[in-house]
Design a protein around this motif. Structure first.
Motif, PDB file in Angstrom:
ATOM      1  N   LYS A 195     -26.482  93.155 -25.070  1.00 33.12           N
ATOM      2  CA  LYS A 195     -25.513  93.962 -25.816  1.00 33.12           C
ATOM      3  C   LYS A 195     -25.540  93.477 -27.266  1.00 33.12           C
ATOM      4  N   VAL A 196     -25.699  94.418 -28.192  1.00 31.81           N
ATOM      5  CA  VAL A 196     -25.744  94.078 -29.612  1.00 31.81           C
ATOM      6  C   VAL A 196     -24.438  94.517 -30.261  1.00 31.81           C
ATOM      7  N   VAL A 197     -23.835  93.631 -31.021  1.00 30.37           N
ATOM      8  CA  VAL A 197     -22.584  93.922 -31.723  1.00 30.37           C
ATOM      9  C   VAL A 197     -22.832  93.810 -33.226  1.00 30.37           C
ATOM     10  N   ILE A 198     -22.436  94.850 -33.965  1.00 30.37           N
ATOM     11  CA  ILE A 198     -22.628  94.878 -35.417  1.00 30.37           C
ATOM     12  C   ILE A 198     -21.287  95.122 -36.095  1.00 30.37           C
ATOM     13  N   ASP A 199     -20.917  94.248 -36.997  1.00 28.09           N
ATOM     14  CA  ASP A 199     -19.707  94.408 -37.790  1.00 28.09           C
ATOM     15  C   ASP A 199     -19.954  95.494 -38.832  1.00 28.09           C
ATOM     16  N   ALA A 200     -19.135  96.525 -38.840  1.00 29.35           N
ATOM     17  CA  ALA A 200     -19.358  97.672 -39.721  1.00 29.35           C
ATOM     18  C   ALA A 200     -19.131  97.332 -41.186  1.00 29.35           C
ATOM     19  N   TYR A 201     -18.468  96.220 -41.476  1.00 27.07           N
ATOM     20  CA  TYR A 201     -18.196  95.837 -42.864  1.00 27.07           C
ATOM     21  C   TYR A 201     -19.159  94.740 -43.332  1.00 27.07           C
ATOM     22  N   HIS A 202     -19.255  93.672 -42.568  1.00 29.75           N
ATOM     23  CA  HIS A 202     -20.090  92.537 -42.977  1.00 29.75           C
ATOM     24  C   HIS A 202     -21.546  92.685 -42.532  1.00 29.75           C
ATOM     25  N   GLY A 203     -21.788  93.487 -41.520  1.00 30.70           N
ATOM     26  CA  GLY A 203     -23.151  93.643 -41.029  1.00 30.70           C
ATOM     27  C   GLY A 203     -23.608  92.557 -40.086  1.00 30.70           C
ATOM     28  N   TYR A 204     -22.700  91.665 -39.681  1.00 28.41           N
ATOM     29  CA  TYR A 204     -23.090  90.634 -38.708  1.00 28.41           C
ATOM     30  C   TYR A 204     -23.702  91.314 -37.484  1.00 28.41           C
ATOM     31  N   THR A 205     -24.852  90.846 -37.043  1.00 30.32           N
ATOM     32  CA  THR A 205     -25.565  91.454 -35.923  1.00 30.32           C
ATOM     33  C   THR A 205     -25.849  90.381 -34.887  1.00 30.32           C
ATOM     34  N   ASP A 206     -25.191  90.476 -33.746  1.00 29.95           N
ATOM     35  CA  ASP A 206     -25.296  89.463 -32.703  1.00 29.95           C
ATOM     36  C   ASP A 206     -25.851  90.074 -31.425  1.00 29.95           C
ATOM     37  N   PHE A 207     -26.778  89.349 -30.789  1.00 31.94           N
ATOM     38  CA  PHE A 207     -27.417  89.776 -29.551  1.00 31.94           C
ATOM     39  C   PHE A 207     -26.906  88.903 -28.405  1.00 31.94           C
ATOM     40  N   TYR A 208     -26.174  89.517 -27.470  1.00 29.61           N
ATOM     41  CA  TYR A 208     -25.585  88.786 -26.350  1.00 29.61           C
ATOM     42  C   TYR A 208     -26.323  89.136 -25.058  1.00 29.61           C
ATOM     43  N   VAL A 209     -26.722  88.120 -24.322  1.00 27.39           N
ATOM     44  CA  VAL A 209     -27.462  88.318 -23.072  1.00 27.39           C
ATOM     45  C   VAL A 209     -26.477  88.549 -21.939  1.00 27.39           C
TER      46      VAL A 209
END
Length: 774
Positions: free
Chosen positions: A590-604
């Motif tokens: 599951k990938v989560v992206i912060d719409a303001y900062h753009g942080y992009t995290d990939f969770y297994v």
């Protein structure tokens, strides 16, 4: 004159090469800056180092082999008389120099192509076990997914090396008279004969290895009634291929000996016999077995192989974990049943996302430059009740700006972001036929659970342009009546534009000179690019396959995008491929992206998946454990639509576990049609909130009904569960085959037959209104 023209061509080629090198280097440099900005510079360096190492190794090896062949062909001779109209002599040193240049060009392009296959090498070096062996060779499935592609790549590369070697050597010998055709007779001088004999011998050895690869490839055969090795493949093609492998080695030995002993007829005879054997053993014999032995007894002989196909296909698509239950079709509904299932009835969806998007556009876009790209369905716990909520982001759409306003400053410095989102319950319609908004307007207002601290959207599904922030030009934030509110980006995304070199690099990358000369940029300015969320994740992890429906959630006053990512393969033995080309899939990330900062995290989310285990070994800093995902975001994960669709499409055939039933297609199902707007089309999976039979609480589900092939009645329905410990579970509810349960098109027909509904539809049509059924 000729030398002058040659010099001009050389100069032009040199300039073009320098330009390509500079532009390529700048693209690489700016990419490195971007990966550093998003925190994945180690991923970038790993990919670049792997491409360079593999490409350089392949290029150098090929260059050395070509040069060895050229040197062997020209060594010991000072001059050659080429077959040309000029009759000029060419020294061996001159030929070596020209050959080295030509070999360098060929090697560079080959190295570039080979370097692009870096992932195959790393998957091989970091292979994980599936703990599942194939039924014939006893090899772990991981061999076919990770090792076999690497061996095939090596085979193709070495075959190309030998082919270029043979063409190079034969070409030199031919043009300089050492290889000649005299009528139907080939005349070879000793050096040419010995040289070409060694190359051909290595070619035969490599071809024998290729036969072994084709033996393993039998588990991907399409010859039988089911995908995978069939009776003919195992009992005819397999032994024939093994015999051909031995014959190839023997033929190679005969060719080498024959050429060394100047007996070209013997060598040619060995090659001819091998070709005849290849046709006879490799094609004719298996065809005869298939036609005269298998076809008359197909079900009996193919049953074990059908069983393997069914088992491996179900495992590859995760259908072996599906839970089936019988659901009685009774027609004794009581008021008590209705009251007992009040939570399900109360959550019946009244809004389809397509007309709802149009409604959002009419009511909430506010200005012409805003657009709602998509409407997603998520769920929230509101007032101690699970509610289905429709949500859409209000994004900036530069295409809607007036043509005169589509300037560089407006598109890249001023109109930099969207603003806020719209939320409404999926099961409520106001008396005026409108959504009952939970969040609306600019600035956003609504229920306290959805009030946004950071409503600006710098990363979304319509953010295709780069923007530069922290310039002397204030950014448009949102409209206030006849005036506008402005802002300055306070986030962490973006690459510094403080140096002249960076400004030049990005100016050349995007072909915008303004980045180099604009006085609006300062030392604090930053450029934000790859803002489209799909471009963003595909750049970071291109080896994952992404769901086509990212969705937005509001959490703790912020907007986040969630994207389902899949590990896929087309190398799972005995598993029939989906029409998309894959035959293995897991929703591992599951990938989560912060719409303001753009942080992009990939969770297994599926750590037991061998593919994600391998990728985690290759990129140890890329993935995070599921436990590291904020619990409030975990509550929003859902069963993904693309994977569910693929599983459903495979299940309509592979729910038949009995080989005889499968062979006869006695119980083939289909995905039913529905009427959407004014056209008939296959149903899409859809999210609902309901209480499953036997459960005590309602839950968020993805569901799809099934009908028998060529029939309209419903035979079963499939649910993908999303909540709590049941996340990721597939559950099938079968209806009795001797009871009629109306399918979607039968319900559509009953709607058409209802006189009151038909009257309303006719009335609306006469008033000039288009009725969209959904």
């Amino acid at each position: 004159m000729r030398w002058a023209q040659l010099s001009l061509w050389t100069l032009g080629a040199a300039v073009a090469l320098v330009a390509i090198t500079v532009l390529g280097g700048l693209a690489l440099y700016t990419d490195w800056l971007w990966f550093s900005d998003v925190g994945y510079d180690e991923v970038f360096l790993k990919v670049v180092e792997s491409q360079l190492a593999l490409g350089l190794l392949g290029a150098v090896f090929l260059w050395l082999v070509i040069m060895l062949n050229i040197w062997l062909a020209v060594s010991g001779r000072r001059h050659f008389r080429p077959v040309t109209i000029t009759g000029d002599f060419m020294s061996s040193g001159r030929l070596l120099r020209y050959g080295a240049l030509a070999a360098l060009v060929v090697s560079i392009f080959t190295g570039l192509a080979l370097g692009a296959q870096w992932l195959i090498l790393h998957r091989f070096l970091n292979a994980s076990s599936f703990n599942l062996n194939d039924p014939f060779f006893g090899l772990d499935v991981g061999f076919y997914v990770f090792t076999l592609p690497f061996l095939q790549l090596g085979y193709q590369y070495l075959f190309m090396v030998l082919l270029i070697s043979f063409i190079t050597a034969a070409g030199i010998y031919y043009f300089f008279g050492h290889l000649q055709w005299q009528g139907y007779r080939l005349n070879l001088r000793r050096r040419a004969r010995n040289h070409l004999a060694v190359v051909l011998g290595l070619g035969f050895l490599l071809r024998a290895a290729g036969y072994q690869l084709s033996i393993w490839g039998l588990l991907f055969s399409r010859r039988g009634v089911a995908f995978g090795a069939s009776y003919t493949d195992i009992h005819a093609q397999l032994p024939a291929t093994r015999i051909l492998m031995v014959l190839t080695l023997l033929a190679g030995a005969v060719v080498i000996v024959g050429m060394f002993r100047r007996s070209l007829r013997v060598a040619g005879g060995a090659v001819a016999l091998l070709l005849v054997a290849s046709v006879g053993l490799g094609w004719a014999y298996p065809s005869l077995v298939q036609g005269y032995q298998v076809s008359p007894n197909e079900l009996t002989l193919e049953t074990p192989f059908i069983r393997h196909n069914i088992a491996f296909t179900n495992q590859a698509f995760g259908l072996d974990r599906l839970i089936e239950t019988e659901f009685p079709a009774t027609y004794d509904l009581t008021w008590e049943d209705i009251e007992a299932n009040r939570d399900t009835l109360d959550n019946i969806r009244l809004w389809d996302w397509r007309p709802l998007r149009e409604t959002y556009s009419q009511l909430q876009e506010m200005r012409l430059y805003y657009s709602f790209y998509d409407v997603d369905m998520v769920r929230y716990e509101l007032d101690d009740e699970l509610r289905a909520v429709m949500i859409s982001a209000r994004e900036m759409n530069h295409a809607k700006l007036p043509t005169a306003a589509q300037t560089w400053i407006n598109k890249h410095l001023k109109f930099t972001h969207g603003y806020g989102a719209v939320l409404s319950p999926g099961n409520v319609v106001t008396p005026q036929g409108l959504p009952d908004f939970f969040l609306r307007d600019i600035p956003p207002r609504g229920r306290s659970e959805f009030i946004l601290d950071r409503p600006e959207i710098y990363f979304g599904e319509m953010t295709n342009d780069y923007v530069v922030v922290n310039t002397t030009e204030e950014e448009f934030n949102y409209p206030i009546g006849d005036i506008n509110a402005y802002t300055t980006y306070d986030g962490s995304a973006g690459v510094s534009m403080g140096s002249l070199f960076n400004r030049m690099a990005f100016g050349l990358r995007f072909r915008h000179y303004q980045l180099m000369v604009s006085s609006t940029l300062t030392r604090e300015s930053r450029i934000i690019f790859r803002r489209h969320i799909m471009d963003r994740v595909q750049a970071i992890a291109p080896f994952l396959k992404y769901d086509g429906d990212p969705y937005l959630v509001v959490d703790d006053g912020r907007l986040y995008w969630i994207i389902d990512a899949y590990t896929v393969s087309s190398g799972f033995p005995y598993a029939e491929h989906h029409q998309s080309g894959i035959n293995y899939i897991r929703n591992a990330v599951k990938v989560v992206i912060d719409a303001y900062h753009g942080y992009t995290d990939f969770y297994v989310f599926e750590p037991d998946d061998p593919l994600i285990q391998t990728y985690s070994k290759i990129f140890p800093t890329l993935f995070k454990d599921k436990e590291q995902m904020p619990p409030s975001l975990v509550e929003h994960v859902r069963y993904p639509t693309d994977m569910f669709q693929i599983q459903a499409e495979k299940f309509i055939t592979y729910h038949m576990r009995d080989p005889r039933v499968f062979y006869n297609k006695e119980d083939q199902w289909s995905i039913p049609n529905e009427i959407l707007e004014t056209r008939r089309q296959p149903m899409d999976p859809y999210y609902i909130i309901m209480r499953l039979p036997g459960e005590s609480t309602s839950e968020f589900l993805l569901m799809l009904p099934f009908t028998p092939a060529e029939r309209q009645n419903m035979i079963a329905w499939l649910a993908g569960r999303s909540d709590g410990d049941n996340y990721g579970e597939l559950k099938l509810f079968r209806f009795p085959k001797d009871e009629l349960v109306f399918g979607p098109m039968q319900v559509e027909a009953r709607i058409d037959q209802d006189s009151r509904i038909a009257q309303e539809l006719t009335l609306w049509g006469q008033l000039g209104t288009q009725v969209n059924r959904g």
